[in-house]
Design a protein around this motif. Structure first.
Motif, PDB file in Angstrom:
ATOM      1  N   ASN A 122       0.862  -1.120  -0.169  1.00  0.00           N
ATOM      2  CA  ASN A 122       0.120  -0.053  -0.175  1.00  0.00           C
ATOM      3  C   ASN A 122       0.922   1.156  -0.106  1.00  0.00           C
ATOM      4  N   PRO A 123       1.109   1.941  -1.233  1.00  0.00           N
ATOM      5  CA  PRO A 123       2.074   2.969  -1.151  1.00  0.00           C
ATOM      6  C   PRO A 123       1.549   4.171  -0.470  1.00  0.00           C
ATOM      7  N   TYR A 124       0.144   4.202  -0.352  1.00  0.00           N
ATOM      8  CA  TYR A 124      -0.275   5.262   0.444  1.00  0.00           C
ATOM      9  C   TYR A 124       0.296   5.583   1.755  1.00  0.00           C
ATOM     10  N   PHE A 125       0.336   4.175   2.336  1.00  0.00           N
ATOM     11  CA  PHE A 125       1.031   4.152   3.823  1.00  0.00           C
ATOM     12  C   PHE A 125       2.434   4.130   3.735  1.00  0.00           C
ATOM     13  N   GLY A 126       3.136   4.187   2.688  1.00  0.00           N
ATOM     14  CA  GLY A 126       4.453   3.659   2.720  1.00  0.00           C
ATOM     15  C   GLY A 126       5.037   2.398   2.355  1.00  0.00           C
ATOM     16  N   GLU A 137       5.288  -6.650   0.295  1.00  0.00           N
ATOM     17  CA  GLU A 137       4.412  -7.374   1.140  1.00  0.00           C
ATOM     18  C   GLU A 137       4.852  -7.605   2.550  1.00  0.00           C
ATOM     19  N   PRO A 138       4.003  -6.850   3.376  1.00  0.00           N
ATOM     20  CA  PRO A 138       4.485  -6.815   5.008  1.00  0.00           C
ATOM     21  C   PRO A 138       3.966  -8.312   5.779  1.00  0.00           C
ATOM     22  N   SER A 158       0.976  -4.352  14.468  1.00  0.00           N
ATOM     23  CA  SER A 158       1.943  -3.477  14.103  1.00  0.00           C
ATOM     24  C   SER A 158       1.808  -2.778  12.840  1.00  0.00           C
ATOM     25  N   CYS A 159       0.506  -2.879  12.328  1.00  0.00           N
ATOM     26  CA  CYS A 159       0.531  -2.317  11.214  1.00  0.00           C
ATOM     27  C   CYS A 159       0.229  -0.892  11.280  1.00  0.00           C
ATOM     28  N   PRO A 160       0.232  -0.005  10.191  1.00  0.00           N
ATOM     29  CA  PRO A 160       0.074   1.735  10.274  1.00  0.00           C
ATOM     30  C   PRO A 160      -1.170   2.134  10.268  1.00  0.00           C
TER      31      PRO A 160
END
Length: 278
Positions: free
Chosen positions: A57-61, A65-66, A132-134
């Motif tokens: 997700n580029p929006y959240f940087g 794949e996390p 731990s996600c943004p």
């Protein structure tokens, strides 16, 4: 849409989650309860830990794949509260007998509500999650996915609720068993189980006479009468103790209907169909 919980307690478990978040987040959370997303899932006492595969997700940087770490808990109870729960259950023969058979009583939370207690989560504060996600929304889709997985587990093992609330069910069950009413009910259960006599079969068994002693002419002409078959007692009843001990959704059962309910239906049909031979 896939059924995320098949029992009333599984559905009730999700009600608090569904009240505190929007529909879109819930939709994504359901998808995150699958094995493809939940890379690791474990329950350690009252804590549920999961490693969840996220999205780029580029929006959240996020450009690769996390894998996020999610931790989930349900607000637990202390010794004084568990003592009140035990007293409430030990004062109700129906609830006590069901729990001793590993069944979840339908109205248990109505009785516990008199002491402002509940096995199932009732308020937003009952669900405690960290990821731990943004995404700072609560709960995020990863935590929601973990809750949906817990609801699926509760379908098969509703007694997991005791553990998540801070009480080992085996320990709690032993406490219930040692109550005056518990001892009486267990004695009745053991007496009922002792009365169950399993018939190996109701059909004629072959004669085990050694071949050398058999008159082959009489054998082929059916001169010897067949062994007597014991009559079946039409009034005998075998309690479904073993079936009920498995609960509504035992581990091998994946249908969307209770295993106990299905077995009751099948048993009734068999009896009706074979009344003439019983």
């Amino acid at each position: 849409m896939a059924v995320m919980a098949r029992t009333w307690w599984g559905q009730r478990f999700l009600e608090v989650l569904e009240r505190q978040t929007d529909h879109g987040r819930l939709q994504r959370g359901r998808a995150y309860s699958s094995d493809r997303r939940l890379l690791k899932f474990s329950i350690d006492g009252t804590t549920v830990k999961a490693t969840v595969r996220g999205n780029i997700n580029p929006y959240f940087g996020v450009y690769e794949e996390p894998q996020y770490k999610a931790t989930v808990k349900i607000r637990g109870y202390g010794a004084a509260q568990w003592s009140k729960i035990a007293d409430a259950i030990c004062g109700n023969a129906s609830f006590l007998s069901q729990l001793l058979m590993n069944e979840m009583p339908d109205r248990i939370d109505e009785v516990l509500a008199k002491d402002n207690l509940s096995l199932l989560p009732q308020e937003n504060q009952d669900l405690i999650g960290k990821c731990s996600c943004p995404d700072y929304g609560h709960p995020c889709k990863h935590i929601a996915g973990v809750y949906y997985r817990i609801a699926q587990l509760l379908d098969h093992d509703p007694m997991l609720l005791f553990q998540l609330r801070g009480m080992d069910f085996a320990t709690f069950k032993e406490q219930l068993s040692n109550s005056p009413l518990g001892k009486s009910l267990i004695a009745q259960m053991e007496e009922t189980a002792a009365e169950i006599k399993v018939r190996p079969h109701k059909f004629t068994q072959p004669d085990r006479t050694p071949l050398a002693e058999v008159d082959l002419t009489s054998f082929w002409k059916s001169a010897q009468p067949l062994p007597r078959v014991d009559p079946v007692n039409p009034n005998s009843v075998t309690p479904a103790v073993l079936v009920k001990r498995g609960g509504d959704y035992p581990n091998f059962w994946y249908e969307n209907v209770s295993f106990i309910e299905m077995m009751e239906t099948i048993s009734t049909r068999i009896v009706e169909k074979n009344k003439a031979s019983l």
